[in-house]
Design a protein around this motif. Structure first.
Motif, short mmCIF file in Angstrom:
data_model
loop_
_atom_site.label_atom_id
_atom_site.label_comp_id
_atom_site.label_asym_id
_atom_site.label_seq_id
_atom_site.Cartn_x
_atom_site.Cartn_y
_atom_site.Cartn_z
N ARG A 261 0.84 -1.20 0.00
CA ARG A 261 0.00 0.00 0.00
C ARG A 261 0.87 1.26 0.00
NH1 ARG A 261 -5.49 -0.81 1.77
NH2 ARG A 261 -5.84 -2.90 2.61
N THR A 262 1.88 1.26 0.86
CA THR A 262 2.76 2.43 0.95
C THR A 262 3.50 2.64 -0.36
OG1 THR A 262 3.04 2.06 3.33
CG2 THR A 262 4.66 3.45 2.24
N ARG A 263 3.99 1.55 -0.93
CA ARG A 263 4.75 1.65 -2.19
C ARG A 263 3.86 2.16 -3.33
NH1 ARG A 263 8.50 -1.83 -4.89
NH2 ARG A 263 9.11 -0.76 -6.81
N LEU A 264 2.67 1.61 -3.47
CA LEU A 264 1.78 2.02 -4.56
C LEU A 264 1.25 3.43 -4.36
CD1 LEU A 264 -0.25 -1.25 -5.24
CD2 LEU A 264 1.68 -0.33 -6.54
N ASP A 265 1.04 3.81 -3.10
CA ASP A 265 0.54 5.16 -2.82
C ASP A 265 1.53 6.21 -3.31
OD1 ASP A 265 -1.33 6.98 -1.89
OD2 ASP A 265 -0.47 7.05 0.12
N GLY A 266 2.80 5.87 -3.30
CA GLY A 266 3.81 6.80 -3.79
C GLY A 266 3.95 6.80 -5.30
N LEU A 267 3.41 5.76 -5.94
CA LEU A 267 3.52 5.67 -7.40
C LEU A 267 2.39 6.34 -8.14
CD1 LEU A 267 4.65 1.93 -7.88
CD2 LEU A 267 6.03 4.00 -8.24
N GLY A 268 1.20 6.42 -7.53
CA GLY A 268 0.06 6.94 -8.26
C GLY A 268 -1.09 7.31 -7.35
N ASP A 269 -2.32 7.22 -7.87
CA ASP A 269 -3.50 7.57 -7.08
C ASP A 269 -4.61 6.55 -7.32
OD1 ASP A 269 -4.72 8.23 -9.54
OD2 ASP A 269 -4.19 10.34 -9.35
N SER A 270 -5.80 6.85 -6.78
CA SER A 270 -6.96 5.95 -6.87
C SER A 270 -6.60 4.54 -6.37
CB SER A 270 -7.51 5.87 -8.31
OG SER A 270 -7.98 7.13 -8.71
N LEU A 271 -5.80 4.49 -5.31
CA LEU A 271 -5.36 3.20 -4.78
C LEU A 271 -6.45 2.58 -3.93
CD1 LEU A 271 -3.24 1.03 -4.15
CD2 LEU A 271 -2.39 2.52 -2.32
N ALA A 295 5.97 -4.07 -7.77
CA ALA A 295 5.65 -3.96 -6.34
C ALA A 295 4.81 -5.14 -5.90
CB ALA A 295 4.91 -2.65 -6.08
N GLY A 296 3.92 -5.60 -6.76
CA GLY A 296 3.12 -6.78 -6.44
C GLY A 296 3.96 -8.04 -6.36
N VAL A 297 4.94 -8.14 -7.26
CA VAL A 297 5.84 -9.31 -7.25
C VAL A 297 6.64 -9.35 -5.96
CG1 VAL A 297 7.82 -10.37 -8.38
CG2 VAL A 297 5.96 -9.41 -9.76
N GLU A 298 7.08 -8.18 -5.49
CA GLU A 298 7.84 -8.12 -4.24
C GLU A 298 6.96 -8.49 -3.04
OE1 GLU A 298 9.50 -4.26 -3.92
OE2 GLU A 298 10.76 -4.46 -5.71
N ALA A 299 5.66 -8.20 -3.12
CA ALA A 299 4.76 -8.47 -2.00
C ALA A 299 4.29 -9.92 -1.96
CB ALA A 299 3.54 -7.54 -2.06
#
Length: 550
Positions: A261-271, A295-299
């Motif tokens: 969540r933290t990683r994707l929140d920094g990449l874009g919006d509408s998370l 990011a999903g692969v890492e998670a």
């Protein structure tokens, strides 16, 4: 109609919600201006609920004739919505259903036995849990959206006591009022003169819940897109924002998802990240789609990855259940048809159509139709649903295929007989529009009938039928009741030919002997001058008899 939420009410709710979203899909798509004016919210909500319906039906089918327990049904509903969630609003709806399921199944506040049904108190708690869990799933909640409508539904339910039906009605009324207020809460809606599209879809779902419990249909919300113009995406979104929508299912533990969540929140919006118990649905808008997938692969293990460019349709998609996509140059045009019976499937295939089999009691979903369109591997596709019940499903599939760059025309054939008539005039050398017009005209000029066997005593438009009677259904309505298959078919034919006709098509199921067709052919030849008859065998899984007159 019992004022409780039992397994049958949940099943009806899902079916009615799918019907309502199918009916309202185009309207909801038309008012979709937030967070991106991509005109697909109605379609995404429909596909999400369709997946929930399929999961619920699978639970019932697996346990018939005994009914399943309520926890099993609501868990199936939530799981189906989770794995089938599409778009921002579809993902939020999946979380709303998951929140409701947690309460209705007794997973939270589980001191009440919910194995058979839930009462009004439980429904109130379920609506509150749904609103809270959906808001928690959105990284940056915005008022004037589906979240606001969900909150209002829960607030209205909290202030109402009584049976489930009364609580559902209060929630529906509260949601409608909140929906009407959304243009004043979100500037982009106010400029476009529309209500929130996701909220509009949730109102349809809550209306279906009210009808499923009480048995009383609700008045649908009015149309709210008077000022939406053709350039709404420029007016409402100003051409700004991330370029890609990324969606995938993810197998991961809670800690890994928190980091994601933290990683994707920094990449874009509408998370929006919804789910739990090791399975999640991830939705985000980004400029760097590859980084979102990485990011999903890492998670954990992402799959069913879907990346859509907001300006150019699908940029990339993987479909693990469908095998490899066709390779090589696309054909210019193809026909995709839903067909009941192996014999008819062979007939359609010989005519060059890509066939989607329709099995008794198991209509194909939009996913199957989209896969068939992909298999056809053509730039232009004519889609023949051949069943009135598949109209909304076929429309959603066509809309999805268009986002993948395929030009799709849906001809609303209501029977395989009409599909045969359309195929007979198909000419791939013609311009696409001309071919579609000719096929549509041929299908529309073909009256169709079906012979079936009554399963129980019931009232029909032709009178009372008994179990075992033969029924002649003309254009979907019972017109003839008889005790003999030949006489019933002959009477049905006479009714149809009374209005004229040049060609009779008979499609016989396996259980109908050849002499029945011989008698009907002779009757047409001796009674109606210049009327030809053609006979096909429907094969296994076909109707008892199909009749067409054109």
């Amino acid at each position: 109609m019992p004022q409780v939420l039992d397994v049958h009410a949940v099943r009806a709710w899902c079916a009615l919600a799918l019907e309502a979203l199918g009916r309202d899909r185009e309207e909801i798509d038309a008012i979709n201006v937030y967070p991106v004016a991509d005109g697909d919210t109605g379609t995404n909500l429909y596909l999400t609920v369709e997946s929930a319906v399929q999961a619920v039906e699978a639970v019932f089918t697996g346990l018939e004739p005994a009914p399943p327990a309520l926890p099993d049904v609501v868990h199936a509903m939530a799981h189906g919505a989770l794995i089938g969630a599409r778009g921002n609003s579809g993902t939020i709806l999946a979380q709303l259903l998951r929140g409701m399921a947690q309460v209705l199944a007794g997973d939270v506040g589980g001191e009440v036995d919910h194995s058979e049904s839930a009462d009004g108190d439980s429904l109130r708690h379920a609506l509150r849990r749904a609103a809270e869990s959906a808001r928690e799933a959105v990284a940056h909640p915005v008022e004037g959206t589906v979240l606001t409508v969900a909150d209002a539904a829960a607030d209205a339910a909290d202030g109402h006591s009584g049976h489930c039906g009364d609580v559902a009605r209060a929630a529906y009324d509260g949601a409608r009022a909140a929906l009407d207020a959304t243009p004043g809460q979100l500037a982009v809606l106010g400029r476009a003169g529309v209500v929130d599209a996701g909220g509009r879809g949730l109102v349809a779902v809550l209306g279906a819940l009210t009808e499923a419990i009480s048995g009383d249909p609700v008045a649908p919300p009015g149309v709210h897109h008077a000022r939406v113009a053709a350039d709404q995406s420029l007016d409402c979104a100003d051409g700004e924002g991330p370029a890609f929508e990324v969606i995938y299912l993810l197998e991961a533990d809670d800690q890994a998802v928190a980091r994601l969540r933290t990683r994707l929140d920094g990449l874009g919006d509408s998370l929006v990240v919804v789910g739990g118990d090791g399975l999640w649905n991830v939705h985000v808008h980004v400029d760097d789609a590859g980084a979102a997938v990485e990011a999903g692969v890492e998670a954990g293990r992402p799959y069913r990855i879907r990346i859509t460019h907001f300006a150019a349709g699908d940029a990339h998609a993987t479909h693990p259940t469908s095998g490899s996509a066709p390779t090589g140059e696309r054909a210019q045009r193809a026909i995709v048809a839903v067909v009941p019976g192996e014999g008819l499937a062979g007939l359609y295939s010989e005519a060059g159509a890509t066939v989607v089999p329709e099995r008794p009691g198991e209509v194909p979903g939009s996913g199957e139709l989209v896969e068939a369109i992909r298999r056809a591997h053509a730039r232009e596709v004519v889609l023949l649903p051949n069943d009135a019940e598949l109209r909304h499903t076929a429309a959603a599939a066509a809309e999805q295929a268009r986002t993948e760059g395929v030009r799709v025309a849906l001809i609303p054939t209501r029977s395989a007989i009409q599909g045969i008539a359309a195929l007979a005039v198909h000419e791939k050398e013609r311009r696409f529009d001309e071919d579609v017009v000719a096929m549509t005209s041929a299908a529309g000029a073909t009256r169709y009938a079906e012979l079936a066997v009554a399963e129980r005593q019931s009232w029909t438009m032709a009178g009372i039928c008994q179990a075992g009677d033969f029924l002649g259904l003309i254009d979907g309505d019972v017109a003839v009741i008889g005790e003999d298959v030949t006489r019933t078919a002959r009477t049905t034919l006479d009714r149809m030919l009374a209005a004229g006709g040049e060609m009779v098509t008979l499609v016989l199921g396996d259980e109908v002997p050849d002499e029945v067709a011989d008698r009907l052919e002779r009757h047409v030849r001796e009674t109606y001058l210049a009327v030809d008859t053609v006979v096909y065998r429907g094969g296994r899984n076909s109707a008892l008899m199909l009749i067409g007159v054109e």
